[in-house]
Motif scaffolding. Structure first.
Motif, PDB file in Angstrom:
ATOM      1  N   ASP A 263       0.831  -1.413  -0.088  1.00  0.00           N
ATOM      2  CA  ASP A 263       0.262   0.055   0.032  1.00  0.00           C
ATOM      3  C   ASP A 263       0.939   1.362   0.147  1.00  0.00           C
ATOM      4  N   GLN A 264       1.015   1.820  -1.143  1.00  0.00           N
ATOM      5  CA  GLN A 264       1.810   3.006  -1.441  1.00  0.00           C
ATOM      6  C   GLN A 264       1.709   3.997  -0.498  1.00  0.00           C
ATOM      7  N   THR A 265       0.384   4.063   0.184  1.00  0.00           N
ATOM      8  CA  THR A 265      -0.223   5.326   1.099  1.00  0.00           C
ATOM      9  C   THR A 265       0.377   5.309   2.139  1.00  0.00           C
ATOM     10  N   LYS A 266       0.854   4.033   2.439  1.00  0.00           N
ATOM     11  CA  LYS A 266       1.445   3.758   3.954  1.00  0.00           C
ATOM     12  C   LYS A 266       2.901   3.728   4.075  1.00  0.00           C
ATOM     13  N   ILE A 267       3.813   4.096   2.842  1.00  0.00           N
ATOM     14  CA  ILE A 267       5.225   3.780   2.899  1.00  0.00           C
ATOM     15  C   ILE A 267       5.912   5.066   3.751  1.00  0.00           C
ATOM     16  N   GLU A 268       5.421   6.255   3.492  1.00  0.00           N
ATOM     17  CA  GLU A 268       6.259   7.211   3.869  1.00  0.00           C
ATOM     18  C   GLU A 268       6.224   7.207   5.267  1.00  0.00           C
ATOM     19  N   ALA A 269       5.087   6.784   5.974  1.00  0.00           N
ATOM     20  CA  ALA A 269       5.171   6.603   7.551  1.00  0.00           C
ATOM     21  C   ALA A 269       6.161   5.658   8.089  1.00  0.00           C
ATOM     22  N   ALA A 270       6.547   4.746   7.262  1.00  0.00           N
ATOM     23  CA  ALA A 270       7.632   3.668   7.752  1.00  0.00           C
ATOM     24  C   ALA A 270       9.282   4.050   7.584  1.00  0.00           C
ATOM     25  N   ILE A 271       9.374   5.183   7.101  1.00  0.00           N
ATOM     26  CA  ILE A 271      10.699   5.600   6.622  1.00  0.00           C
ATOM     27  C   ILE A 271      11.237   6.101   7.950  1.00  0.00           C
ATOM     28  N   THR A 272      12.571   5.680   8.066  1.00  0.00           N
ATOM     29  CA  THR A 272      13.257   6.380   9.051  1.00  0.00           C
ATOM     30  C   THR A 272      14.820   6.722   8.526  1.00  0.00           C
ATOM     31  N   GLU A 273      15.450   7.408   9.391  1.00  0.00           N
ATOM     32  CA  GLU A 273      16.901   7.756   8.850  1.00  0.00           C
ATOM     33  C   GLU A 273      17.781   6.542   8.382  1.00  0.00           C
TER      34      GLU A 273
ATOM     35  N   GLU B 116       4.518   4.686 -10.002  1.00  0.00           N
ATOM     36  CA  GLU B 116       4.649   5.993 -10.095  1.00  0.00           C
ATOM     37  C   GLU B 116       4.737   6.398  -8.510  1.00  0.00           C
ATOM     38  N   GLU B 117       3.791   6.235  -7.745  1.00  0.00           N
ATOM     39  CA  GLU B 117       3.975   6.807  -6.318  1.00  0.00           C
ATOM     40  C   GLU B 117       5.152   6.132  -5.697  1.00  0.00           C
ATOM     41  N   ILE B 118       5.556   5.060  -5.901  1.00  0.00           N
ATOM     42  CA  ILE B 118       6.706   4.521  -5.090  1.00  0.00           C
ATOM     43  C   ILE B 118       8.020   5.092  -5.629  1.00  0.00           C
ATOM     44  N   GLU B 119       8.024   5.567  -6.839  1.00  0.00           N
ATOM     45  CA  GLU B 119       9.273   6.316  -7.515  1.00  0.00           C
ATOM     46  C   GLU B 119       9.286   7.615  -6.842  1.00  0.00           C
TER      47      GLU B 119
ATOM     48  N   PHE C 144      16.518   3.373  -2.874  1.00  0.00           N
ATOM     49  CA  PHE C 144      16.668   2.649  -3.875  1.00  0.00           C
ATOM     50  C   PHE C 144      15.206   1.770  -4.088  1.00  0.00           C
ATOM     51  N   VAL C 145      14.972   1.670  -5.140  1.00  0.00           N
ATOM     52  CA  VAL C 145      13.730   0.555  -5.350  1.00  0.00           C
ATOM     53  C   VAL C 145      14.053  -0.405  -6.210  1.00  0.00           C
ATOM     54  N   ILE C 146      13.664  -1.782  -5.365  1.00  0.00           N
ATOM     55  CA  ILE C 146      13.952  -3.039  -6.135  1.00  0.00           C
ATOM     56  C   ILE C 146      12.659  -3.664  -6.022  1.00  0.00           C
ATOM     57  N   TYR C 147      12.233  -4.417  -7.335  1.00  0.00           N
ATOM     58  CA  TYR C 147      11.044  -4.932  -7.299  1.00  0.00           C
ATOM     59  C   TYR C 147      11.334  -6.248  -7.698  1.00  0.00           C
ATOM     60  N   ASP C 148      10.558  -7.116  -6.796  1.00  0.00           N
ATOM     61  CA  ASP C 148      10.822  -8.663  -6.902  1.00  0.00           C
ATOM     62  C   ASP C 148       9.716  -8.878  -8.011  1.00  0.00           C
TER      63      ASP C 148
ATOM     64  N   TYR D 188      10.765  -0.487 -14.596  1.00  0.00           N
ATOM     65  CA  TYR D 188      10.774   0.505 -13.398  1.00  0.00           C
ATOM     66  C   TYR D 188      11.536  -0.040 -12.202  1.00  0.00           C
ATOM     67  N   GLY D 189      11.982   1.190 -11.565  1.00  0.00           N
ATOM     68  CA  GLY D 189      12.660   0.825  -9.981  1.00  0.00           C
ATOM     69  C   GLY D 189      14.282   0.557 -10.386  1.00  0.00           C
TER      70      GLY D 189
END
Ligand SMILES: *Cc1c(COP(=O)(O)O)cnc(C)c1O
Length: 355
Positions: free
Chosen positions: A108-118, A136-139, A148-152, A169-170
């Motif tokens: 769920d791309q809308t929940k990614i930013e809240a999980a980012i830390t330093e 697009e949103e992940i990018e 970095f973005v890795i896609y399985d 993509y990625g």
């Protein structure tokens, strides 16, 4: 017996013809003519700019995590095959799970930013069942936070999104050519490295770090595909159209005959040309799933609980609860889907799924 999948095999003479090339050359590995030919043919077939063939679909994930994860936190999906998570843990990075979308089943791309830390270094997401992530949103998020973005992309062979390969993509996409996948080499895999500055390190990483016979660029592992495996790929590739067409017919049959008041399907992302990789259905409860599975098993039909359990519940990770993924994992079953699965068998499966 009917399993969730059945490996497509080309006529044995066509495999032997390819294998004979390796015998004639007395050259079985170390990027021989067959591996190089298969790489070039796949670049053409898939419409990608780069490809490195490897010995399976897990090693490229581990190399990607090693090169880009750098021991940090990697944001990932709890709903995938276990290799997505093990690659992170094996390379001494920390998986940070983000729940999935209840219909698309991708992160769920809308929940990614809240999980980012330093400590976050990368995002590793799966185009699960061949359904594209919200790329697009992940990018956008990755650019903003310098990740970095890795896609399985183990399920995404041949998938197109907005008219081009989803593999474009990625920074890196990884493929699996395991015998259970729609295109296979027995065992095998690939990395599509779109970030050009990583292509060189990816290459030497898959071959012990070699820079010539006695010099080394850095740390590496043995991730090379053999000529014997490439021979299988060269024999299977000409059948891709047949494979996709036949799988499409099976999918259409399920789509028109299953009772969708009792089970539901994932939602395919808009603008996707799908590859008919899996046929997941969601029951209303785990109990209904287990009952259906029992009825099918009694008739020697073996669907698979792809993907159960939710990966955030594995014993070697720590995680917050992931309610959507945990709920989905309990209720999802992949029905048999392979080339030439007969209508008679499909009728039997459908009758047993809901009753
Ligand atoms: C099959 C699969 C892998 C592992 O690929 P192997 O070739 O078996 O190593 C990784 N991730 C996903 C999502 C898969 O389905």
């Amino acid at each position: 017996m009917i399993n969730v999948t059945k490996t497509f095999l080309p006529p044995i003479e066509e495999y032997q013809k390819q294998v004979k090339r390796a015998f004639d050359a007395v050259w079985l590995t170390n990027r021989g003519a067959l591996v190089q030919e298969l790489e070039n043919k796949l670049i053409d077939y898939l419409g990608v700019n780069h490809m490195l063939l490897l010995n399976n679909g897990t090693i490229p994930l581990q190399i990607a995590v090693k090169l880009m994860g750098k021991g940090g936190e990697i944001i990932t999906t709890p709903f995938s095959y276990v290799a997505t998570t093990t690659a992170i843990v094996w390379e001494n990075c920390t998986p940070v799970f983000v729940d999935i979308h209840p219909e698309y089943l991708t992160i769920d791309q809308t929940k990614i930013e809240a999980a980012i830390t330093e400590k976050t270094t990368a995002i590793l997401a799966t185009h699960v069942y061949g359904n594209p992530c919200h790329v697009e949103e992940i990018e956008r998020i990755a650019k903003k936070h310098n990740l970095f973005v890795i896609y399985d992309a183990a399920h995404a062979f041949g998938v197109k999104y907005k008219g081009q390969s989803i593999l474009n993509y990625g920074d890196v996409s990884t493929l699996s050519f395991h015998a259970t996948k729609i295109f296979h080499t027995g065992e095998g895999g690939a990395a599509i490295v779109n970030n050009e500055s990583l292509q060189h390190s990816f290459f030497y990483s898959h071959n012990f770090g070699h820079n010539g016979p006695t010099d080394f660029h850095g740390l590496g592992i043995n991730g090379k595909m053999s000529e014997l495996h490439a021979a299988m790929g060269l024999a299977v590739l000409p059948y891709m159209e047949h494979i996709l067409q036949s799988r499409k017919e099976v999918v259409n049959y399920y789509d028109t005959h299953l009772d969708f008041s009792k089970v539901s399907k994932m939602k395919l992302r808009d603008n996707t040309e799908w590859n008919y990789a899996y046929y997941p259905i969601l029951f209303k409860s785990e109990e209904e799933l287990l009952n259906a599975q029992k009825r099918l098993n009694e008739q020697d039909i073996f669907p698979r609980r792809y993907f159960y359990p939710s990966l955030n519940t594995l014993p070697y990770v720590t995680s917050q609860p992931m309610p959507v993924a945990e709920e989905t994992a309990k209720r999802v079953l992949c029905l048999p889907l392979y080339v030439d699965l007969s209508v008679d068998k499909l009728k039997e499966i459908i009758q047993l799924v809901v009753c």
